[in-house]
Design an enzyme around this catalytic site. Structure first.
Site, short mmCIF file in Angstrom:
data_model
loop_
_atom_site.label_atom_id
_atom_site.label_comp_id
_atom_site.label_asym_id
_atom_site.label_seq_id
_atom_site.Cartn_x
_atom_site.Cartn_y
_atom_site.Cartn_z
N ASN A 193 -8.61 1.54 -2.87
CA ASN A 193 -9.53 2.32 -2.04
C ASN A 193 -10.23 3.34 -2.94
O ASN A 193 -9.98 3.39 -4.15
CB ASN A 193 -8.82 2.97 -0.85
CG ASN A 193 -7.71 3.93 -1.29
OD1 ASN A 193 -7.79 4.57 -2.33
ND2 ASN A 193 -6.65 4.02 -0.49
N ARG A 194 -11.10 4.16 -2.37
CA ARG A 194 -11.89 5.08 -3.19
C ARG A 194 -11.02 6.05 -3.98
O ARG A 194 -11.24 6.28 -5.17
CB ARG A 194 -12.88 5.86 -2.30
CG ARG A 194 -14.05 5.04 -1.83
CD ARG A 194 -14.94 5.79 -0.88
NE ARG A 194 -14.28 6.19 0.35
CZ ARG A 194 -14.90 6.64 1.42
NH1 ARG A 194 -16.21 6.76 1.43
NH2 ARG A 194 -14.23 6.98 2.51
N ALA A 195 -10.02 6.64 -3.31
CA ALA A 195 -9.17 7.62 -3.97
C ALA A 195 -8.38 6.98 -5.11
O ALA A 195 -8.22 7.56 -6.20
CB ALA A 195 -8.22 8.26 -2.96
N GLU A 196 -7.87 5.76 -4.87
CA GLU A 196 -7.08 5.06 -5.90
C GLU A 196 -7.94 4.70 -7.11
O GLU A 196 -7.50 4.84 -8.25
CB GLU A 196 -6.46 3.80 -5.28
CG GLU A 196 -5.33 4.11 -4.31
CD GLU A 196 -4.95 2.93 -3.42
OE1 GLU A 196 -3.88 3.00 -2.79
OE2 GLU A 196 -5.72 1.95 -3.33
N ASP A 261 -3.51 -3.27 3.99
CA ASP A 261 -2.63 -4.45 4.09
C ASP A 261 -3.38 -5.61 4.75
O ASP A 261 -3.28 -6.76 4.33
CB ASP A 261 -1.38 -4.13 4.93
CG ASP A 261 -0.51 -3.05 4.32
OD1 ASP A 261 -0.59 -2.83 3.11
OD2 ASP A 261 0.26 -2.42 5.07
#
Length: 307
Positions: A193-196, A261
């Protein structure tokens, strides 16, 4: 888009499993002991979480899910095994007597999460080594491999797993965690995701800057593609020869937990059923649009995807 026949699609899921517990109740007063709400619990619910939720999403799409993981020799591990059996998932859960099965307990009142309590520790090396041997035996029988990393220690041998799967010619999809993506080198697709992604490539100024940073990451790690999930902005697929953006499906967002998921599970099922990657991504985006409208870790069925 016509949906493929998923009944013969076989997906092997390896990763960190957990038991999601929900306590639902009413709040009508504040505690006299501290300035906190008092919840009168009226019902409880348990659902498979983490890699187990990925497997549950695969089964919900009509495909064959095999799950390989580690649990504790405890009541939570037994509950997880029972729930997986009820979902028609072939689960091989290696027991570690020193391990507490990861449990995420959420207290919910008036459809709002008040509190989450986590119980967890790391599995023993010997149990993980046995799991690696079983992984090698199971890979030839699957079409696609998912490595679901929740940072709980269950994927210590992930580099070796990627190598084995690629030797057998199996696509490997990784749901990543943390800032060390070197351990995912050689995977087919990673789905941050964006944060990761920001943890790994840093902040980007604009779309062109983002594309450059992802291209560099892909080249360094020999990845076929990066699928960036962007919440309300939809998702973007960065492959060698194309970049495809898919806007979010417009619907009311209720709960985003477990949406990642659903994305990786749908992607894997559609690839295993023979669909090309851009089409698999579009279907994954639609499935995510379904589950964010539900409470907690949820699934999207083939019927809901058709609708």
């Amino acid at each position: 888009m016509n949906l493929p026949d998923t009944r013969n699609a076989r997906v092997l899921v390896v990763g960190d499993v957990m038991l999601d517990r929900y306590w639902f109740g009413e709040v009508s007063r504040i505690s006299p002991e501290a300035p906190v709400p008092v919840v009168k619990v009226e019902r409880t619910e348990e659902r498979p979480g983490g890699a187990a939720n990925v497997a549950r999403n695969i089964a919900a799409l009509g495909a064959q899910a095999t799950l390989l993981s580690v649990v504790g020799a405890d009541e939570a591990g037994q509950s997880l095994a029972r729930l997986l059996a009820e979902s028609a998932i072939e689960a091989s859960l290696h027991e570690d007597a020193q391990l507490n099965t990861t449990v995420k307990l959420r207290v919910i009142a008036r459809q709002q999460q008040l509190l989450r309590i986590d119980f967890e520790n790391w599995p023993a090396h010997e149990v993980l080594q046995a799991k690696l041997a079983e992984f090698e035996a199971r890979v030839p029988q699957c079409d696609v491999v998912i490595l679901s990393d929740y940072g709980k220690g269950g994927l210590t041998h992930i580099a070796e797993m990627i190598r084995i799967a690629r030797e057998y010619g199996k696509p490997v999809l990784v749901d990543p965690k943390g800032d060390d993506y070197a351990r995912y080198a050689g995977a087919s697709i990673v789905t941050p995701n964006r944060a990761e992604l920001r943890e790994v490539v840093g902040r980007w100024k604009d779309e062109a800057d983002l594309a450059q940073r992802v291209a560099k990451l892909r080249a360094e790690l020999a990845l076929d593609a990066v699928l960036l999930t962007r919440s309300e902005e939809g998702m973007t697929l960065f492959a060698a020869d194309e970049t495809i953006h898919e806007p979010a499906q417009a619907r009311e967002v209720y709960d985003v937990s477990g949406a990642g998921d659903t994305v990786i599970a749908t992607l894997a099922v559609m690839l295993a059923a023979g669909r090309p990657l851009p089409e698999a991504m579009r279907l994954a985006n639609r499935a995510a649009g379904v589950v964010v409208g539900k409470l907690g870790t949820a699934t999207c069925s083939l019927e809901e995807l058709k609708e």
